[in-house]
Design a protein around this motif. Structure first.
Motif, short mmCIF file in Angstrom:
data_model
loop_
_atom_site.label_atom_id
_atom_site.label_comp_id
_atom_site.label_asym_id
_atom_site.label_seq_id
_atom_site.Cartn_x
_atom_site.Cartn_y
_atom_site.Cartn_z
N SER A 1 34.37 42.83 36.51
CA SER A 1 34.96 43.62 37.59
C SER A 1 34.97 42.79 38.87
O SER A 1 33.92 42.51 39.46
N LEU A 2 36.18 42.40 39.30
CA LEU A 2 36.31 41.57 40.50
C LEU A 2 36.76 42.36 41.72
O LEU A 2 36.65 41.89 42.85
N SER A 3 37.28 43.57 41.52
CA SER A 3 37.88 44.33 42.62
C SER A 3 36.94 44.52 43.80
O SER A 3 37.33 44.39 44.96
N ALA A 4 35.69 44.86 43.52
CA ALA A 4 34.72 45.12 44.59
C ALA A 4 33.84 43.92 44.89
O ALA A 4 32.88 44.03 45.64
N ASN A 5 34.18 42.77 44.31
CA ASN A 5 33.30 41.60 44.46
C ASN A 5 34.04 40.37 44.95
O ASN A 5 33.62 39.25 44.70
N TRP A 6 35.16 40.59 45.67
CA TRP A 6 35.88 39.48 46.29
C TRP A 6 35.19 39.16 47.61
O TRP A 6 35.11 40.00 48.49
N TYR A 7 34.69 37.95 47.75
CA TYR A 7 33.90 37.59 48.92
C TYR A 7 34.77 37.40 50.15
O TYR A 7 35.77 36.68 50.12
N CYS A 8 34.38 38.05 51.26
CA CYS A 8 35.17 38.00 52.50
C CYS A 8 34.43 37.33 53.65
O CYS A 8 34.82 37.46 54.81
N GLY A 9 33.35 36.61 53.34
CA GLY A 9 32.60 35.91 54.37
C GLY A 9 32.98 34.44 54.45
O GLY A 9 34.06 34.03 54.02
N ASN A 10 32.07 33.62 55.04
CA ASN A 10 32.39 32.21 55.24
C ASN A 10 31.33 31.25 54.71
O ASN A 10 31.33 30.07 55.03
N GLU A 11 30.38 31.75 53.89
CA GLU A 11 29.39 30.87 53.27
C GLU A 11 30.06 30.05 52.16
O GLU A 11 30.64 30.62 51.23
N LYS A 12 29.98 28.73 52.27
CA LYS A 12 30.69 27.87 51.34
C LYS A 12 30.27 28.09 49.88
O LYS A 12 31.11 28.09 48.98
N SER A 13 28.96 28.27 49.65
CA SER A 13 28.49 28.44 48.28
C SER A 13 28.96 29.75 47.67
O SER A 13 28.96 29.91 46.44
N MET A 14 29.42 30.69 48.51
CA MET A 14 29.90 31.98 48.01
C MET A 14 31.42 32.04 47.96
O MET A 14 31.99 32.84 47.22
N ILE A 15 32.07 31.19 48.76
CA ILE A 15 33.54 31.11 48.72
C ILE A 15 34.00 30.56 47.37
O ILE A 15 35.08 30.88 46.88
N LEU A 16 33.16 29.74 46.75
CA LEU A 16 33.52 29.10 45.47
C LEU A 16 33.95 30.10 44.41
O LEU A 16 34.86 29.84 43.63
N SER A 17 33.29 31.27 44.36
CA SER A 17 33.62 32.24 43.32
C SER A 17 35.05 32.72 43.44
O SER A 17 35.72 32.99 42.43
N ASN A 18 35.57 32.85 44.68
CA ASN A 18 36.97 33.26 44.86
C ASN A 18 37.94 32.22 44.31
O ASN A 18 39.06 32.55 43.91
#
Length: 452
Positions: A197-214
């Motif tokens: 389930s990606l709908s509620a888990n699209w990252y909207c911040g600016n942490e580089k290690s978390m942007i990777l998942s998008n």
């Protein structure tokens, strides 16, 4: 004399019963796959260059440095212009997801793949004895298995299991669960549904290690049908030979390298650290120590033991790369095909190098990443689908599946191909285009200025 005869008869009947039980138990150990169906989203959810860029640029939390990082990541990710994003992200609702967005996403994947699977295999939903659904990032009430049972009006004694938080390797975890249940339930049918389930888990911040998942994760999933009924062996496409599961969660770095969390501003996402590749290598090495003896011929095991012993004596303080090379035997002696989880270019390159695989061996995984992206637990079946669409899979061939997931987990299994497989499946409309002569990344041409 009569007592002795009675005791002999009792022993005979007990021995007969015991042997019958052993044979019955052996029969129940088999696990056949009757079919599988991968999900393909509608054209309106295709994440091409323009749409991907618009999603990136509407994130007001990103600065020029983050834009440059995203560009470099997208260019190197190995994903083309035909993967799919959640519908709410396409509509610009990624910052304000609702529960209905996640449920709609799951319903589309579940019901399209299951409808096709039941139609193809001619097995009725009312015949299903075991249902396993694995979605890591969504746990709702009623459960996701309940939604499937309600939709198809399955029988009241169906054994339902809802797995969450298991990561990209959840598909093999679910199949292992089915295999264990088959030891108890005779002539049973089991369904496994693997997606994310990606709908509620699209990252909207600016942490580089978390942007990777998008940049890596995309919409997709798969439904599979299994049985342990030997009378249906002639209808099976695959037979499970062995399964090995390794959990490396006791190592702190491995545990933290792939984790769901919130950043300092409360934006929820999935953090991927640089330790991930090392965690994958270490857990894979541990896994192969168990898998190797189960799948390799005796002469390869002996050769591997001799070479490993000689190498250890030669250099007691070998580097990590040397240790990993020494610890991995030649798996090509035990399998013809390699179905590797397309978790990212670095992971694919690392597994390929350590196993000495050719580009032909890695082609199904690379092309799956390029066409569909990382669809989490469902990814392995897109790789299998590519092999089938290319008509690589012949009766008697062996396939090794290798998957990695948060925790950190490495799960592997060996399949035997039961008949020549040549269905175009989810690849049928584009298989002739793969592999492309050259992989062109439009991001570099249109947004290269960001990296200057």
């Amino acid at each position: 004399m009569e007592l002795l005869t009675a005791l002999c008869l009792l022993c005979f009947f007990y021995l007969t019963y015991y042997l019958y039980k052993l044979v019955l138990q052996r029969t129940n150990h088999c696990c056949y796959m009757l079919g599988y169906e991968c999900y393909k989203a509608t054209e309106g959810r295709r994440l091409d260059t323009e749409l991907c860029a618009s999603i990136v640029f509407r994130n007001k939390n990103l600065g020029s440095e983050e834009y440059r990082f995203l560009l470099r990541t997208i260019v190197k990710a190995g994903i083309g212009e035909n993967s799919y994003a959640p519908e709410n992200v396409i509509r610009g609702k990624e910052e304000r997801p609702e529960l209905i967005d996640s449920l709609t996403e799951m319903d589309q994947i579940f019901f399209e793949t299951l409808d096709n699977l039941f139609a193809k295999t001619r097995i009725s939903p009312q015949e299903i004895d075991i249902l396993v659904v694995n979605v890591s990032l969504l746990s709702c009430v009623p459960s996701l298995t309940a939604r499937v049972i309600n939709r198809y009006k399955m029988k009241s004694n169906v054994k339902a299991f809802n797995l969450s938080g298991m990561g990209c390797s959840a598909s093999l975890v679910a199949i292992d669960l089915v295999q264990q249940l088959f030891k108890t339930y005779n002539n049973a049918f089991a369904i496994v549904v693997s997606t994310e389930s990606l709908s509620a888990n699209w990252y909207c911040g600016n942490e580089k290690s978390m942007i990777l998942s998008n940049c890596l994760f995309r919409s997709g999933g798969c439904s599979m049908l299994f049985t342990n009924n030997k009378a249906l062996k002639h209808r099976a496409i695959l037979k499970l030979k062995c399964m090995v599961r390794t959990h490396y969660g006791s190592n702190d770095e491995a545990y933290d390298c792939c984790i769901q969390m919130e950043d300092g501003h409360g934006n929820r996402g999935f953090r991927l650290t640089k330790k991930l590749v090392n965690a994958a290598a270490q857990s894979f090495t541990i896994n192969l120590r168990v898998l190797g003896p189960k799948m390799l011929p005796l002469w390869e095991i002996i050769r591997y033991i001799i070479l490993s012993f000689a190498q250890r004596r030669k250099s007691k303080r070998a580097s990590l790369d040397e240790e990993l090379t020494a610890a991995i035997p030649n798996l090509k002696t035990g399998a013809e095909h390699f179905c590797i989880h397309p978790g990212g270019k670095a992971v694919i390159d690392g597994v390929g190098k350590s196993l000495g695989l050719t580009e032909y061996d890695l082609e199904p995984t690379r092309m799956t990443l390029h066409r569909f992206g990382n669809t989490s637990a469902g990814s392995l079946w897109y790789v299998l689908g590519y092999m089938e669409a290319k008509k690589r899979l012949k009766k008697g061939d062996r396939i090794i599946m290798i998957s990695f997931g948060s925790g950190f987990k490495c799960n592997t299994c060996i399949w035997e191909v039961m008949k020549d497989m040549k269905d175009g499946n989810v690849w049928k409309d584009c298989i002739d285009e793969y592999p492309p002569n050259a992989v062109v990344n439009p991001f570099m041409e249109k947004y290269g200025w960001l990296d200057r």
